[in-house]
Design a protein around this motif. Structure first.
Motif, short mmCIF file in Angstrom:
data_model
loop_
_atom_site.label_atom_id
_atom_site.label_comp_id
_atom_site.label_asym_id
_atom_site.label_seq_id
_atom_site.Cartn_x
_atom_site.Cartn_y
_atom_site.Cartn_z
N GLY A 149 41.68 -66.20 -3.49
CA GLY A 149 42.62 -65.22 -4.01
C GLY A 149 42.27 -64.67 -5.37
N GLY A 150 41.10 -65.08 -5.91
CA GLY A 150 40.70 -64.60 -7.21
C GLY A 150 40.20 -63.16 -7.16
N THR A 151 40.26 -62.48 -8.28
CA THR A 151 39.79 -61.10 -8.37
C THR A 151 38.57 -61.03 -9.28
N TYR A 152 37.79 -59.96 -9.08
CA TYR A 152 36.55 -59.78 -9.81
C TYR A 152 36.53 -58.39 -10.46
N GLY A 153 35.99 -58.34 -11.66
CA GLY A 153 35.70 -57.08 -12.29
C GLY A 153 36.92 -56.24 -12.58
N GLY A 154 37.64 -56.56 -13.65
CA GLY A 154 38.82 -55.79 -13.96
C GLY A 154 38.54 -54.32 -14.17
N GLY A 155 37.50 -53.99 -14.93
CA GLY A 155 37.14 -52.61 -15.14
C GLY A 155 36.17 -52.09 -14.11
N ILE A 156 35.09 -52.85 -13.86
CA ILE A 156 34.06 -52.46 -12.90
C ILE A 156 33.69 -53.68 -12.07
N ASP A 157 33.74 -53.52 -10.77
CA ASP A 157 33.43 -54.60 -9.82
C ASP A 157 32.25 -54.13 -8.97
N TYR A 158 31.06 -54.69 -9.24
CA TYR A 158 29.83 -54.23 -8.59
C TYR A 158 29.30 -55.33 -7.68
N VAL A 159 29.11 -55.01 -6.41
CA VAL A 159 28.47 -55.91 -5.46
C VAL A 159 27.49 -55.08 -4.64
#
Length: 667
Positions: A149-159
């Motif tokens: 349930g965790g989130t990544y990249g508050g401003g920019i999330d790059y995968v």
């Protein structure tokens, strides 16, 4: 033609060369397409009214430049960039879609701060190359949840794979579980130029400003003018988290990582590491920026371990090494790690290797190698400058420690000269460790746990405060060469090498060509050693303190060519002189050995031209050559001066004042 007319003509030509309309839909095989975002209802020159619409339409193989005006509001953004090659570029406030664009360069300076603001999150996926220029990314919360349930990249999330370039852009006041400002996960490159990242937040682990998890050769570039500041995470990497097969470059001037914090919630028992940067193996980092605003490149960050930088080996396999290299690209400004705080271990730097509990030789290393570095004003319970931690196998039969190399010790397989490294011109201050504090009882400025390597060469350790300057607990290889250790306060001893628990390697410490002087030691000895010691070509002058407390095998103690003010604990040897050196000006930090003449009286300090010469290109802590045979000084055993500083002959000294102020006969 008159001068005013010529000037007017020149300005007209400059304007014609520097102003041009932005041509939309210019796509070709080699030319990028151009889109303009604004109010399409009132401005017919605009192509799209939202960033997302422009991104979705950006299919030009050569890429698409998307210019953003302030005709529309960019709040509440959730932008998806997938398999795209795009640049998001802000235009100046008040500019319309059809307004002529100034081509910045030698005549018109480029912007030095962001021009527009995007509030929200940018998610990048697939094979994507993205540039963000002159923009502030703020008030975003990561939208990609992991299995917990965790989130990544508050401003920019790059995968994905590709490049992410930030140019003169701010990433500020964002939050996520991993990567409060930016989470970068993939094999591409992340380039930051003139970037300001601050006030970002992350929870449940990961980089407060940037979480960067590479998979096959990803690169993160923090370029000139970049700022990563005031970011937070509850886990590792307050400023930057970089992991996987990835590499961080921060090698240009005028960039800084500051005011970041790991463990923002201050959770009891947390091991959150890397307030400024967290490097997780097999990732590596190259840091060389001299900093910004007169502050160090890694400044005033905070974590449980590694307030400035944490280097932690990868797990679940061998050779998942984590590596940090520090060097300088400015001859007069070494890379600087300063004012960072660890609430537990490693105020400036923290190293943690990996040793499998199942397979004895399953080892991954954590290595730091620094040349021309200043580490100052850092605070920790232990290891205020460097804490080299240990991992043990099941049952504690085997231990593996970190590897720390500071000074002229070599910096890995790739030459740092290829990355722009230059020669430091600050003499003895090129590698300076000063004003750090370890608060814990029995704490140290340098702490090396079992089976660590700790090698310092051409280093000045000055004005620090701890129970020990160096504490070596079962280290594998310890070398201290050409080091000036002065004006410190030690509650116990300057250097202590000891067995730790059941692990007792039979490896001696080496102290060669060092000056240990004018330190305040509350304990009874300058050096304590139980692991074996080679002590040579050095000066120890610490008032009211015995020189050595040795408890190891007598066959592993070798002391020769020394000048000491107290010979307690030393073996009987004719090359060990008892006396006090005459330093040039110790009250003002000048620990050169005096050789001067005044009023017909010549002063020759003890320790001049005392020891045999050493083969090879050997230099002192200032970078000056050793083994200089001084004119007018008789050799005791050879031309080498004792201590960290070798006095040099004047090539053109032809006049000596026999009546006035002292004249130096060597420098």
């Amino acid at each position: 033609m008159s001068t005013p007319s010529l000037r007017a003509l020149f300005l007209l030509l400059v304007a014609c060369a520097s102003l041009s309309a932005i041509d939309a839909h210019a796509c070709s095989a080699t030319t990028q397409d151009v889109f303009l975002v604004g109010n399409t209802t009132t401005d017919s020159d605009c192509n799209y009214s939202t960033i997302q619409a422009a991104v979705s339409a950006a299919t030009c193989p050569a890429g698409t430049k998307i210019f953003l005006t302030d005709e529309v509001d960019y709040t509440g953004q959730q932008i998806l960039i997938q398999n795209r090659n795009v640049s998001l570029i802000a235009r100046a406030p008040g500019a319309k879609c059809g307004t002529l664009s100034v081509v910045c360069g030698p005549v018109f300076p480029c912007p030095t701060a962001p021009l527009q603001t995007i509030e929200g999150n940018i998610k990048i996926r697939g094979t994507s190359n993205v540039t963000i220029q002159y923009l502030t990314i703020t008030k975003g919360s990561g939208v990609s949840a992991d299995h917990s349930g965790g989130t990544y990249g508050g401003g920019i999330d790059y995968v994905g794979t590709g490049d992410l370039n930030l140019i003169t852009s701010d990433v500020e006041t964002n939050n996520a579980n991993v990567g409060g400002g930016i989470a970068f996960n993939g094999s591409g490159k992340l380039n930051l130029s003139n970037v300001f990242l601050f006030d970002n937040h992350a929870t449940n682990g990961g980089g407060g400003a940037i979480a960067f998890i590479g998979s096959s050769g990803a690169e993160l570039h923090v370029n000139a003018g970049s700022e990563i500041s005031s970011n937070t995470s509850t886990g590792d990497g307050g400023g930057i988290y970089i992991g996987g097969d990835a590499r961080l470059f921060m090698i240009q001037t005028n960039s800084i990582i500051y005011f970041n914090e790991a463990n923002i919630n201050h959770t009891a028992g947390s091991t959150a590491s890397g307030g400024g940067i967290f490097v997780k193996g097999p990732a590596s980092a190259d840091i060389a920026s001299p900093g910004k605003y007169g502050l160090g490149a890694i400044y005033d960050n905070k974590a449980v371990n590694g307030g400035g930088i944490a280097v932690v080996a990868g797990e679940n396999g061998s050779l998942i090494d984590a590596t940090l290299r520090l060097f300088n690209v400015d001859a007069t400004h070494p890379v600087r790690i300063s004012n960072n705080t660890a609430t537990s271990k490693g105020g400036a730097l923290y190293l943690l290797p990996y040793l499998s509990s199942a397979v004895d030789n399953d080892v991954s290393f954590a290595e730091m190698c620094g040349a021309n570095v200043r580490i100052d004003n850092n605070l920790a319970q232990n290891g205020a400058a460097i804490y080299s931690d240990e991992e043990s196998s099941a049952g504690g039969e085997l231990y593996q420690g970190g590897q720390a190399y500071l000074g002229d010790t070599g910096c890995g397989p790739e030459s740092v000269q290829s990355l722009g490294a230059v020669t430091c011109t600050l003499g003895e201050d090129c590698n300076l460790v000063d004003a750090n504090i370890a608060t814990q009882s029995l704490g140290a400025i340098f702490l090396a746990q079992d089976n660590s390597d700790l090698k310092l060469n051409h280093v000045v350790i000055r004005n620090n405060d701890a129970d020990y300057m160096m504490r070596l607990k079962g280290t594998r290889e310890t070398e201290l060469r050409n080091a000036l250790i002065v004006d410190n306060h030690a509650g116990q001893a300057i250097i202590s090498a000891e067995h730790d628990g059941g692990f007792a390697p039979n490896n001696a410490s080496t102290i060669d060509s060092c000056t240990i002087a004018n330190n305040t030691v509350d304990g009874s000895y300058v050096i304590r050693n139980g692991l074996g010691l080679t002590l040579t070509n050095s000066i120890i002058d610490v008032a009211d303190t015995a020189t050595l407390d040795y408890s190891g095998d007598a066959g592993n103690l070798h002391v020769s060519y020394m000048l000491v003010d107290d010979n307690v604990g030393l073996p009987v040897d004719s090359t060990i002189a008892l006396g006090v050196p005459t330093f040039m000006d110790p009250a003002n930090g000048d620990y050169r050995l005096r050789y001067s003449r005044s009023g017909g009286v010549t002063t020759k300090s003890l320790g001049l031209d005392f020891a045999p010469a050493i083969a090879g290109n050997d230099v002192d802590v200032r970078g000056a050559p050793h083994d200089q045979d001084l004119a007018g000084v008789a050799d005791a055993y050879g031309p080498r001066d004792l201590g960290a500083i070798e006095m040099q002959n004047y090539a053109d000294r032809i006049f000596i004042d026999t009546f006035g102020d002292p004249v130096l006969l060597a420098y």
